[in-house]
Design an enzyme around this catalytic site. Structure first.
Site, PDB file in Angstrom:
ATOM      1  N   CYS A 224      -3.247 -10.715 -27.082  1.00 27.89           N
ATOM      2  CA  CYS A 224      -3.404  -9.942 -28.320  1.00 27.89           C
ATOM      3  C   CYS A 224      -3.754  -8.489 -28.007  1.00 27.89           C
ATOM      4  O   CYS A 224      -3.551  -7.597 -28.829  1.00 27.89           O
ATOM      5  CB  CYS A 224      -4.497 -10.556 -29.182  1.00 27.89           C
TER       6      CYS A 224
ATOM      7  N   TYR B 209      -0.328   7.219 -12.967  1.00 29.84           N
ATOM      8  CA  TYR B 209      -1.399   7.948 -12.273  1.00 29.84           C
ATOM      9  C   TYR B 209      -0.766   8.882 -11.235  1.00 29.84           C
ATOM     10  O   TYR B 209       0.457   8.957 -11.137  1.00 29.84           O
ATOM     11  CB  TYR B 209      -2.406   6.958 -11.663  1.00 29.84           C
TER      12      TYR B 209
ATOM     13  N   GLU C   1     -13.127 -29.583 -43.078  1.00 27.04           N
ATOM     14  CA  GLU C   1     -11.960 -28.695 -43.189  1.00 27.04           C
ATOM     15  C   GLU C   1     -11.026 -29.225 -44.274  1.00 27.04           C
ATOM     16  O   GLU C   1     -10.628 -30.383 -44.238  1.00 27.04           O
ATOM     17  CB  GLU C   1     -11.236 -28.633 -41.832  1.00 27.04           C
TER      18      GLU C   1
ATOM     19  N   GLN D 186      -8.817  -1.396  -5.787  1.00 27.87           N
ATOM     20  CA  GLN D 186      -7.692  -0.487  -6.013  1.00 27.87           C
ATOM     21  C   GLN D 186      -8.198   0.946  -5.955  1.00 27.87           C
ATOM     22  O   GLN D 186      -9.155   1.303  -6.649  1.00 27.87           O
ATOM     23  CB  GLN D 186      -7.077  -0.760  -7.388  1.00 27.87           C
TER      24      GLN D 186
END
Ligand SMILES: Cc1cc2nc3c(=O)[nH]c(=O)nc-3n(C[C@H](O)[C@H](O)[C@H](O)COP(=O)(O)O)c2cc1C
Ligand code: SF4
Length: 673
Positions: free
Chosen positions: A346, A175, A413, A105
């Site tokens: 996230c 841009y 656990e 790019q």
């Protein structure tokens, strides 16, 4: 080839480039380059991993056509001088060996450049910053525009010489070319401003010059922000209008969206569904009959296949999905899609690092982004038993990694499921993507015959000793922090104030349907990510929300995408924000706070939430340390048990069990360049 994904694996030819499948890695700045603008070998390795993983086309991150004036970000790649050719050639040669195509790019940052880095005032169409609070740029003269046009052409030619199969002209994302295209930043009155045709003139000249330089056989991609999602910005309809001035010499239109001020649409916030943007590519394709790329939270191969089958787009752009799992394509083609380590959107390690704080990109779910999972070729040189206490994401990463290099691993656990806090938080409707990480860890663990997970099992020293551990991993996570503020603990105990745990339990128990939220006063103390999650739930459901923090900004430490998304939500629903504000006391139905001017005020609530952070939780660590003192057993504490942080740090520390294995002489790690 699996019939199920036949459209994904259909080759695609444009001019003289043939891709073996329809997956294109979208350009993503990494900060893996050298400060000179040259590629580093680790950087080349990062792209090689994705090529090996089966991707059809890699579009390398935005490279500067004119530095320093047009540069963007720290250690941005440069393509504005022949000095950069040898390393770029090394990259294309490496990627081609794996059968992938590669483009680059080319970009000028315009007003998004920063004088602190470039030592010069940024340039643009007009004197309007490219983001709120950004630097005021200097409008370019016509001569300067023509000089930059040439620079694009030279850069494209250089890309061709370096062995790239294509170039992408960046016409989006705030841009320089986008600053000319957008009415928000282009206020010119000459032939480069005003009408859509005029605003598109600069981009058209660039495209024509690039075509002149690269000749008739070389494909040109153009990336645009098809909908800027900004008040007064280009809509999809506007873009369809201006594209008629641009499309002639363009072979593929890469249909992105969003500007700096709407970056949550550009680097999608996690609540957007897979492939939500494909309608924009479809519209462009229908209008111009040109091949288009669509992208945006596409993680599920079925969604990719459906988009292609419907003909909405010709190529699927995948960015973060390939940061998270470089082998996405091969897993779809040859393996089991349950093995895909899906990106959970996230934005912490990628956008948060690169755009937020100038760090190189990292990833919450992939602890080895540039180097790849090379450790899997290693094996321990003698028997090693590892007991992991806590099957949260940190514990499970440690467990899987240790088992993958040949340790015998036993995970204890206390809950009936793995995933810890991330499984819990993902019960929030807007956080469901987070579930993909524990799901992946579960599938990974299930394949390892030397890894045993004991659910509903409270870890005790005696139980741990039965496994004759050489290493014990303490990964017991964190619990909400309850500082000694008058009335806080009492009101949490009495159920007047909730933590995130109480809230999610209530959501799951159906206690907060829309009618129970309408017009209710919700006050959240703590403007970090957990506090924002609470607001994100209640505000759209009609509650009157208030959030307070001692820091000068709500969401101050969040990544830029979360910040932008938060701003949109808070503005839309009128969320009240109190900053530099300290909690003094908690009453049955009010938080007493001290405002920045010293005034004391009661903020009354129907639902009050304590989101003041988390603290490490180490129920058996002292006992472990005592029990294994003066033995060879090594105790390794990771993740939130060290200090409450983000999931990403826990994953990294889980993977770093390799270093423990090395320090204890079970493994020898080869350093990577
Ligand atoms: C860290 C990071 C850097 C990015 N840099 C660029 C870039 O250099 N050029 C560009 O056009 N888009 C850039 N993007 C946008 C991605 O190419 C992609 O369009 C976006 O992340 C949405 O696709 P995804 O959901 O598959 O990640 C970047 C995204 C991220 C996360
Ligand atoms: S850090 Fe988060 S958003 Fe970025 S690639 Fe990894 S999982 Fe995806």
């Amino acid at each position: 080839m699996k019939k199920e994904y036949q459209h994904i694996f259909e080759p695609f030819t444009v001019r003289r480039m043939t891709m073996k499948n329809r997956i294109m890695m979208t350009p993503m700045g990494t900060n893996y380059g050298e400060s000179s603008g040259e590629m580093s070998f680790l950087h080349i390795n990062y792209y090689e991993q994705r090529a090996k993983g089966g991707v059809g086309l890699i579009m390398v991150e935005n490279a500067s056509v004119d530095s320093p004036e047009g540069s963007n970000g720290t250690t941005q790649l440069r393509i504005d001088h022949d000095n950069y050719l040898p390393r770029l050639f090394k990259l294309t040669e490496t990627v081609h060996k794996h059968g992938a195509c590669i483009g680059i790019q080319i970009n000028h940052a315009g007003a998004s450049a920063q004088s602190a880095r470039t030592n010069m005032q940024p340039v643009s169409a007009s004197d309007i910053p490219s983001k709120a609070g950004g630097e005021i740029p200097r409008p370019l003269s016509k001569d300067e525009i023509m000089r930059i046009v040439k620079k694009y052409g030279e850069a494209a030619k250089r890309a061709q010489i370096a062995g790239f199969d294509t170039v992408e002209i960046h016409g989006g994302h705030s841009y320089l070319l986008s600053q000319f295209l957008s009415p928000i930043t282009n206020k010119r009155t000459d032939e480069f401003g005003g009408s859509l045709e005029n605003r598109a003139r600069f981009a058209r000249l660039v495209i024509e010059e690039v075509r002149r330089q690269v000749g008739p056989f070389f494909p040109i991609f153009l990336r645009i922000s098809a909908d800027e999602f900004m008040e007064g910005g280009n809509t999809l309809e506007d873009s369809l209008e201006y594209l008629k001035y641009l499309e002639k010499e363009v072979d593929v239109i890469d249909v992105s969206c969003g500007l700096n001020g709407s970056i949550q649409y550009q680097i999608d916030a996690n609540h957007f569904p897979d492939g939500w943007r494909s309608y924009m590519a479809k519209a462009v394709k229908e209008r111009f009959g040109k091949p288009c790329v669509t992208m945006g939270n596409i993680r599920d191969p079925h969604v990719a296949e459906d988009i292609l089958a419907r003909g909405d787009a010709d190529l699927i752009g995948m960015g973060r999905g390939l940061i998270a799992d470089p082998d996405w394509v091969n897993k779809v083609e040859f393996g089991d899609v349950c093995d895909i380590r899906k990106c959970i959107s996230c934005n912490v390690g990628c956008a948060g690092n690169r755009i937020g704080v100038n760090r190189p990109i990292r990833c919450t779910v992939n602890p080895a982004v540039p180097e790849g999972d090379i450790y899997k070729a290693l094996k321990v040189n003698k028997n090693c038993n590892v007991v992991v206490v806590g099957a949260g994401t940190a514990g499970m990463e440690a467990a899987c990694t240790a088992a993958e290099v040949g340790c015998n691993v036993f995970v204890l656990e206390k809950n009936d499921h793995i995933g810890g806090l991330s499984t819990f938080i993902s019960d929030l409707p807007s956080k469901t993507r987070m579930k993909d990480f524990p799901k992946y860890l579960e599938a990974r663990a299930a394949r390892l015959k030397n890894l045993y997970v004991f659910l509903n099992t409270e870890a005790t020293v005696d139980k741990i000793k039965q496994f004759k551990p050489d290493i014990v991993v303490n990964a017991t996570g964190s619990v909400p922090l309850v500082p000694p503020i008058k009335g806080l603990k009492e009101n949490i105990d009495a159920g007047n104030v909730n933590t995130i745990f109480g809230m999610i339990n209530n959501v799951n128990a159906g206690k907060y349907p829309e009618e129970a939220c309408q017009s209710k006063k919700v006050v959240v103390v703590g403007g970090g990510s957990v506090g924002l999650d609470v607001i994100e739930y209640f505000a759209p459901r009609g509650a009157e929300c208030t959030i307070i923090d001692m820091l000068p900004q709500i969401g101050m430490l969040a990544d830029p995408i979360t910040k932008c998304s938060m701003r949109e939500t808070h503005d839309k629903y009128g969320v009240k924000e109190y900053v530099n504000t300290a909690l003094q006391e908690v009453k049955e139905n009010a938080f007493t706070v001290k405002l920045p001017d010293g005034t004391i005020q009661d903020l009354t609530f129907d639902y009050g939430f304590n989101c003041l952070g988390m603290r490490s939780n180490n129920p058996i660590l002292p006992e472990l340390q005592e029990a294994f003192a003066d033995t060879h057993t090594y105790i390794y504490t990771i993740g939130d048990s060290v200090r409450a942080r983000r999931i990403m740090e826990g994953t990294m520390e889980g993977r770093a069990i390799l270093n423990v294995l090395e320090s204890q002489d079970y493994l020898h790690l080869e350093p990577l360049e």
